[in-house]
Design a protein around this motif. Sequence first.
Motif, PDB file in Angstrom:
ATOM      1  N   ILE A  27       0.843  -1.212   0.000  1.00  0.00           N
ATOM      2  CA  ILE A  27       0.000   0.000   0.000  1.00  0.00           C
ATOM      3  C   ILE A  27       0.878   1.261   0.000  1.00  0.00           C
ATOM      4  O   ILE A  27       0.602   2.228  -0.700  1.00  0.00           O
ATOM      5  CB  ILE A  27      -0.928   0.011   1.244  1.00  0.00           C
ATOM      6  N   LEU A  28       1.944   1.237   0.791  1.00  0.00           N
ATOM      7  CA  LEU A  28       2.795   2.427   0.901  1.00  0.00           C
ATOM      8  C   LEU A  28       3.777   2.564  -0.267  1.00  0.00           C
ATOM      9  O   LEU A  28       4.462   3.581  -0.388  1.00  0.00           O
ATOM     10  CB  LEU A  28       3.606   2.389   2.211  1.00  0.00           C
ATOM     11  N   GLY A  29       3.878   1.528  -1.108  1.00  0.00           N
ATOM     12  CA  GLY A  29       4.837   1.567  -2.234  1.00  0.00           C
ATOM     13  C   GLY A  29       6.266   1.514  -1.745  1.00  0.00           C
ATOM     14  O   GLY A  29       7.154   2.172  -2.291  1.00  0.00           O
ATOM     15  N   ARG A  30       6.481   0.730  -0.698  1.00  0.00           N
ATOM     16  CA  ARG A  30       7.829   0.617  -0.127  1.00  0.00           C
ATOM     17  C   ARG A  30       8.304  -0.832  -0.178  1.00  0.00           C
ATOM     18  O   ARG A  30       7.477  -1.744  -0.182  1.00  0.00           O
ATOM     19  CB  ARG A  30       7.813   1.023   1.349  1.00  0.00           C
ATOM     20  N   PRO A  31       9.616  -1.069  -0.127  1.00  0.00           N
ATOM     21  CA  PRO A  31      10.083  -2.438   0.000  1.00  0.00           C
ATOM     22  C   PRO A  31       9.834  -2.972   1.416  1.00  0.00           C
ATOM     23  O   PRO A  31       9.731  -2.192   2.367  1.00  0.00           O
ATOM     24  CB  PRO A  31      11.587  -2.350  -0.257  1.00  0.00           C
ATOM     25  N   PHE A  32       9.753  -4.311   1.502  1.00  0.00           N
ATOM     26  CA  PHE A  32       9.472  -4.955   2.778  1.00  0.00           C
ATOM     27  C   PHE A  32      10.654  -5.846   3.172  1.00  0.00           C
ATOM     28  O   PHE A  32      11.209  -6.559   2.330  1.00  0.00           O
ATOM     29  CB  PHE A  32       8.208  -5.820   2.647  1.00  0.00           C
ATOM     30  N   VAL A  33      11.048  -5.774   4.440  1.00  0.00           N
ATOM     31  CA  VAL A  33      12.125  -6.641   4.939  1.00  0.00           C
ATOM     32  C   VAL A  33      11.644  -7.357   6.194  1.00  0.00           C
ATOM     33  O   VAL A  33      11.052  -6.746   7.078  1.00  0.00           O
ATOM     34  CB  VAL A  33      13.383  -5.817   5.326  1.00  0.00           C
ATOM     35  N   ASP A  34      11.918  -8.661   6.253  1.00  0.00           N
ATOM     36  CA  ASP A  34      11.570  -9.462   7.425  1.00  0.00           C
ATOM     37  C   ASP A  34      12.895  -9.860   8.088  1.00  0.00           C
ATOM     38  O   ASP A  34      13.727 -10.523   7.454  1.00  0.00           O
ATOM     39  CB  ASP A  34      10.794 -10.697   6.937  1.00  0.00           C
ATOM     40  N   THR A  35      13.098  -9.462   9.351  1.00  0.00           N
ATOM     41  CA  THR A  35      14.410  -9.737   9.957  1.00  0.00           C
ATOM     42  C   THR A  35      14.665 -11.241  10.089  1.00  0.00           C
ATOM     43  O   THR A  35      15.806 -11.680  10.010  1.00  0.00           O
ATOM     44  CB  THR A  35      14.570  -9.061  11.344  1.00  0.00           C
ATOM     45  N   ASP A  36      13.602 -12.036  10.259  1.00  0.00           N
ATOM     46  CA  ASP A  36      13.811 -13.494  10.347  1.00  0.00           C
ATOM     47  C   ASP A  36      14.366 -14.043   9.024  1.00  0.00           C
ATOM     48  O   ASP A  36      15.258 -14.891   9.019  1.00  0.00           O
ATOM     49  CB  ASP A  36      12.494 -14.218  10.696  1.00  0.00           C
ATOM     50  N   VAL A  37      13.832 -13.539   7.906  1.00  0.00           N
ATOM     51  CA  VAL A  37      14.333 -13.993   6.593  1.00  0.00           C
ATOM     52  C   VAL A  37      15.786 -13.541   6.416  1.00  0.00           C
ATOM     53  O   VAL A  37      16.639 -14.285   5.924  1.00  0.00           O
ATOM     54  CB  VAL A  37      13.446 -13.433   5.448  1.00  0.00           C
ATOM     55  N   LEU A  38      16.059 -12.305   6.864  1.00  0.00           N
ATOM     56  CA  LEU A  38      17.431 -11.789   6.750  1.00  0.00           C
ATOM     57  C   LEU A  38      18.411 -12.674   7.521  1.00  0.00           C
ATOM     58  O   LEU A  38      19.494 -13.013   7.037  1.00  0.00           O
ATOM     59  CB  LEU A  38      17.467 -10.355   7.296  1.00  0.00           C
ATOM     60  N   ILE A  39      17.994 -13.083   8.726  1.00  0.00           N
ATOM     61  CA  ILE A  39      18.865 -13.945   9.543  1.00  0.00           C
ATOM     62  C   ILE A  39      19.060 -15.296   8.849  1.00  0.00           C
ATOM     63  O   ILE A  39      20.181 -15.800   8.753  1.00  0.00           O
ATOM     64  CB  ILE A  39      18.249 -14.149  10.950  1.00  0.00           C
ATOM     65  N   GLU A  40      17.986 -15.861   8.349  1.00  0.00           N
ATOM     66  CA  GLU A  40      18.097 -17.185   7.708  1.00  0.00           C
ATOM     67  C   GLU A  40      18.968 -17.113   6.461  1.00  0.00           C
ATOM     68  O   GLU A  40      19.832 -17.963   6.245  1.00  0.00           O
ATOM     69  CB  GLU A  40      16.698 -17.719   7.353  1.00  0.00           C
ATOM     70  N   GLU A  41      18.764 -16.072   5.638  1.00  0.00           N
ATOM     71  CA  GLU A  41      19.536 -16.003   4.382  1.00  0.00           C
ATOM     72  C   GLU A  41      21.000 -15.639   4.649  1.00  0.00           C
ATOM     73  O   GLU A  41      21.889 -16.058   3.916  1.00  0.00           O
ATOM     74  CB  GLU A  41      18.883 -15.013   3.415  1.00  0.00           C
ATOM     75  N   SER A  42      21.245 -14.853   5.701  1.00  0.00           N
ATOM     76  CA  SER A  42      22.637 -14.479   5.993  1.00  0.00           C
ATOM     77  C   SER A  42      23.400 -15.647   6.595  1.00  0.00           C
ATOM     78  O   SER A  42      24.594 -15.806   6.347  1.00  0.00           O
ATOM     79  CB  SER A  42      22.695 -13.298   6.968  1.00  0.00           C
TER      80      SER A  42
END
Length: 558
Positions: A27-42
């Motif tokens: 809705i806001l036209g912004r990117p979305f980041v999930d810290t859990d996904v960031l931890i898993e992918e890192s």
Amino acid sequence: LSPLRNVVLIGFMGSGKSTIGRALAHILGRPFVDTDVLIEESSGMTISDIFSQMGERAFREMESEAVRACTSLHGTVVAVGGGAVEDEDTRRLLKDRCIVVLLEASDETILSRIERCEDRPLLAGLGREEKLALIRRLVDRRLPAYRDAASLVVNAEGPIDFIARRIASSLADFDSSAGGGSTSNGGDSPPEVHGIQVSTPTGSYNVHVGAGLLKTGGDCLRNLCGDEARVFLVSNPLVSQLWSGHIEQTLRSCGCRVERALVGDGEKHKTLATASLLYDALVSQGHDRESIVVALGGGVVGDLAGFVAATFMRGLRLIQVPTTLLSQVDSSIGGKTGVNHPLGKNMIGAFHQPVLVLSDVNVLQTLPSKVFSDGLAEVVKTAIIAGEALFGSLERDAASITCRRPEALREMVAACVRVKARVVSRDERDWADRMVLNLGHTFGHALEAACGYEGVSHGEAVSLGMCMALRLSSLLGVAEPHLAERVAGLLRLFGLPTRLSELRPCPHPEDILSHLASDKKRRRGRLRFILPVTIGDVRVVDDVPYDLIEQVVNGRFT
Ligand SMILES: NC(=O)c1ccc[n+]([C@@H]2O[C@H](COP(=O)([O-])OP(=O)(O)OC[C@H]3O[C@@H](n4cnc5c(N)ncnc54)[C@H](O)[C@@H]3O)[C@@H](O)[C@H]2O)c1
């Protein structure tokens, strides 16, 4: 700096942070980041595996690091893991830098949402009543911290879309700067795109610069990729979450088959070992010489993926999709690729020109302030080399640039690309003309080394290096009067340091001189400086009297 504050969703597991966050971001036209996904992918591990193999404490450390990285972003929506907010430092960061939205739901709702999930390590192996009791205990324990961090509390029961819309409208009342469309290109109207050609003996290509190109750049990609091309997209976990969705969709709409490979974030991953992991992935996925490497990221990803493209099967086609200001105005153009050696930066590399550079200035909205300022140091350097038109426009548009208005960024990036394209087209291999691009770098590199590569970023070192080069130029009677003050004025507008004394800790002059001396040895006894004469006129000088260099470094002129 930027009015685009992050919106962060907090709340207990099962309160809907990820699903509502994604809908809100849309809705806001912004990117979305999930810290859990960031931890898993890192880490390359699932959250459950981290808990079971490394323990909760190790997970919490990773979580604080992920939250820290996300809170320095701009203009995103972030979902933060349920336990992160218990940490006081994390809470302070969130409160200081973000609009924090607390999602609340009843214990029963939470349980019904997470009951079927196998991947909730805290609830693993418990029966229904035990789970409910644990949820109650944890909610009671965490609620004071959640409430303390929250700028807005929202009831998260009901349809996802409805909740997301309610948050969006509350945010608009709460802080008008959080409103949507920040990264749009002005509705459905086509973005204005600059196409700049780079012509070198080993390849000619276009650099496209515009707002929204990740979504709308299909035409230039289609011509290059052809039907059913295989694309090996290299990025890092953070940039991938922020921006790979758009470019992957565009590539797929052109008929490409996209495989993504993620590398660790940061300079320490720009190594042969990481390149080797990418070769492994290319081989195991069965890529051949027809495959195309797409580098989505800053200079680290661009240099590394470029090097892999240059060397795998003696060379694959490379598309650069730079996502930092530095990479858009500098590193993605000109074909320098490479990795670091333990004994030196960029020691191993190759010239390998891309077939296309796609610079979408909208991606710059999410850059941390410091990374954005670092890029501005290279912009000022380019403008000193280029001339009055660009330098004057930076002075005039400084406010729009620092607010990251897309049109201002587009014009600034395009102007810098034109300069770099001209220079590398004349001197692809860096034997002569390309040397001027090192303005500020002789002193800058010595400063970085004297600080042990900590406490000063590359952009800050280049900013100070330019000021020192200007002072040297004044001492030699080469620079026109007031040039140093004028350049320093612009650097300050861009939030960059202009005096050594601004560095904490301030490097010792002897250390800077000794690093300059080792640079001199590497260059067969001569230290080369790029000295500005006036805006638009710089001179390469390598016979500077040592006592003048000492005067500059000793700070009598800084
Ligand atoms: N090849 C060349 O000609 C050339 C020229 C100059 C510098 N370089 C190289 O470039 C590298 C530095 O590049 P850099 O300054 O882009 O650093 P970087 O690639 O490390 O990026 C800086 C940080 O910004 C993050 N980031 C990237 N895009 C983002 C976005 N859109 N939103 C939010 N975060 C984002 C990254 O994840 C990273 O944490 C160095 O390795 C340097 O040697 C190469």
